[in-house]
Scaffold this motif. Sequence first.
Motif, short mmCIF file in Angstrom:
data_model
loop_
_atom_site.label_atom_id
_atom_site.label_comp_id
_atom_site.label_asym_id
_atom_site.label_seq_id
_atom_site.Cartn_x
_atom_site.Cartn_y
_atom_site.Cartn_z
N LYS A 255 32.00 -43.88 -7.56
CA LYS A 255 30.97 -44.82 -7.15
C LYS A 255 29.69 -44.60 -7.96
O LYS A 255 29.04 -45.57 -8.39
CB LYS A 255 30.70 -44.64 -5.66
CG LYS A 255 29.68 -45.62 -5.10
CD LYS A 255 29.50 -45.41 -3.60
CE LYS A 255 28.46 -46.39 -3.05
NZ LYS A 255 28.24 -46.19 -1.60
N ARG A 256 29.33 -43.33 -8.16
CA ARG A 256 28.14 -43.04 -8.96
C ARG A 256 28.32 -43.49 -10.40
O ARG A 256 27.40 -44.03 -11.02
CB ARG A 256 27.85 -41.55 -8.91
CG ARG A 256 27.38 -41.07 -7.53
CD ARG A 256 27.15 -39.57 -7.53
NE ARG A 256 26.69 -39.10 -6.22
CZ ARG A 256 26.50 -37.82 -5.91
NH1 ARG A 256 26.74 -36.89 -6.86
NH2 ARG A 256 26.07 -37.49 -4.73
N GLN A 257 29.52 -43.27 -10.94
CA GLN A 257 29.77 -43.71 -12.31
C GLN A 257 29.66 -45.23 -12.43
O GLN A 257 29.08 -45.75 -13.40
CB GLN A 257 31.17 -43.25 -12.75
CG GLN A 257 31.29 -41.74 -12.92
CD GLN A 257 32.71 -41.32 -13.26
OE1 GLN A 257 33.59 -42.17 -13.40
NE2 GLN A 257 32.91 -40.02 -13.40
N VAL A 258 30.20 -45.95 -11.45
CA VAL A 258 30.11 -47.41 -11.47
C VAL A 258 28.65 -47.85 -11.37
O VAL A 258 28.20 -48.79 -12.07
CB VAL A 258 30.95 -48.02 -10.35
CG1 VAL A 258 30.70 -49.52 -10.23
CG2 VAL A 258 32.43 -47.75 -10.60
N GLN A 259 27.88 -47.17 -10.48
CA GLN A 259 26.47 -47.53 -10.34
C GLN A 259 25.71 -47.27 -11.64
O GLN A 259 24.90 -48.11 -12.09
CB GLN A 259 25.85 -46.73 -9.19
CG GLN A 259 26.35 -47.15 -7.81
CD GLN A 259 25.78 -46.28 -6.70
OE1 GLN A 259 25.15 -45.25 -6.97
NE2 GLN A 259 25.98 -46.71 -5.45
N MET A 260 25.96 -46.12 -12.27
CA MET A 260 25.28 -45.83 -13.54
C MET A 260 25.67 -46.83 -14.62
O MET A 260 24.83 -47.27 -15.42
CB MET A 260 25.64 -44.40 -13.99
CG MET A 260 25.08 -43.31 -13.08
SD MET A 260 23.26 -43.32 -13.02
CE MET A 260 22.87 -42.93 -14.72
N ARG A 261 26.94 -47.23 -14.65
CA ARG A 261 27.36 -48.22 -15.64
C ARG A 261 26.68 -49.55 -15.39
O ARG A 261 26.23 -50.24 -16.33
CB ARG A 261 28.87 -48.38 -15.59
CG ARG A 261 29.42 -49.29 -16.70
CD ARG A 261 30.92 -49.46 -16.59
NE ARG A 261 31.28 -50.09 -15.32
CZ ARG A 261 32.53 -50.33 -14.93
NH1 ARG A 261 33.54 -49.96 -15.70
NH2 ARG A 261 32.77 -50.91 -13.77
N ASN A 262 26.56 -49.96 -14.14
CA ASN A 262 25.86 -51.22 -13.81
C ASN A 262 24.39 -51.15 -14.23
O ASN A 262 23.81 -52.12 -14.73
CB ASN A 262 25.98 -51.52 -12.32
CG ASN A 262 27.42 -51.86 -11.92
OD1 ASN A 262 28.21 -52.31 -12.75
ND2 ASN A 262 27.74 -51.66 -10.64
N ILE A 263 23.78 -49.96 -13.97
CA ILE A 263 22.37 -49.81 -14.36
C ILE A 263 22.22 -49.93 -15.88
O ILE A 263 21.29 -50.60 -16.39
CB ILE A 263 21.81 -48.48 -13.84
CG1 ILE A 263 21.74 -48.50 -12.30
CG2 ILE A 263 20.44 -48.19 -14.43
CD1 ILE A 263 21.35 -47.18 -11.68
N LYS A 266 22.56 -53.50 -16.90
CA LYS A 266 21.35 -54.26 -16.57
C LYS A 266 20.21 -53.94 -17.53
O LYS A 266 19.47 -54.83 -17.97
CB LYS A 266 20.93 -53.96 -15.13
CG LYS A 266 21.88 -54.52 -14.09
CD LYS A 266 21.43 -54.17 -12.68
CE LYS A 266 22.38 -54.72 -11.63
NZ LYS A 266 21.94 -54.38 -10.27
#
Length: 286
Positions: A255-263, A266
């Motif tokens: 989940k953290r990896q997905v969030q960092m990739r989304n950031i 963006k």
Amino acid sequence: FGSSAQPPLNCFRLLVSWLVFGQASHSALRMPNTPSAASSATAAGPAEAQASSLRAVALLGVGRVSDQAVLAKHADRNTSSADLQGFDTAVAQLMQRASKFPAYPGWRDRQVVVGEYGGESGRLYALADSQALCVVFVAVRGAWFPERMAFGLLQEFAEKVRMVQSETSLSEAMAGRLTGSLKGLMKDLMKDYSNPSKLDKVTLVHEKVDNIKGLMQDNVKKILETHVSLETLQTKSMVMSDSADKFLKQSVCLKRQVQMRNIRVKVVTAGCISAIGLYLLLPLLS
């Protein structure tokens, strides 16, 4: 999860132990009135004799002390020739001891009979009559036959011999001459005493105790099997708990990896849009 399963497991073990011992006690109280339990208890003690269809009493006879003559004897028809030879040898040795000692009224003796292959095939018991004129002897198969029952048989046999035979016949009869007149008596006594549990209450109680012991051993075996199953279940639950923890940690990391990739996406998108906007505004600013 693993530590929380231990108290219920201990409680379950105590509950199973209480149920098992309660069941054994109930079976012990119920056994005398239960036909199946009584039959199994009867079969528990003389297991050797019932398993091989051989009577417990193999040989019964009477001999004269003075000249060591065997006046009468009767052997069970299922007795093998090797066993019969061993019993006869033991009888001869016993009569020699009775004559040499010499035997006195109520004199007792016993001897282990060695079989064909060097093992114990039976035991021989002897008892002198009230006048030490004769010695009655009995050979039994196996070591489980109670000694008190053997001497009880001899006492009864000696009294009945005295009742049916005169002192003159016992003193003057040749070897083997009284076999015919005492054959029926010897056969009846051998038949009656071949099952000690019917005559000896102590033996019957021992057989019931052995039956309860077997029941308890089966119950303990089941408890151990249940204990192993519970430990296996506990081990599997701990493995599942560890797997769940690993899955949770992996899901959090993912989940953290997905969030960092989304950031990062963006940020890159915002930078591209800003660069394009600045590029378009340059002519106007100049």
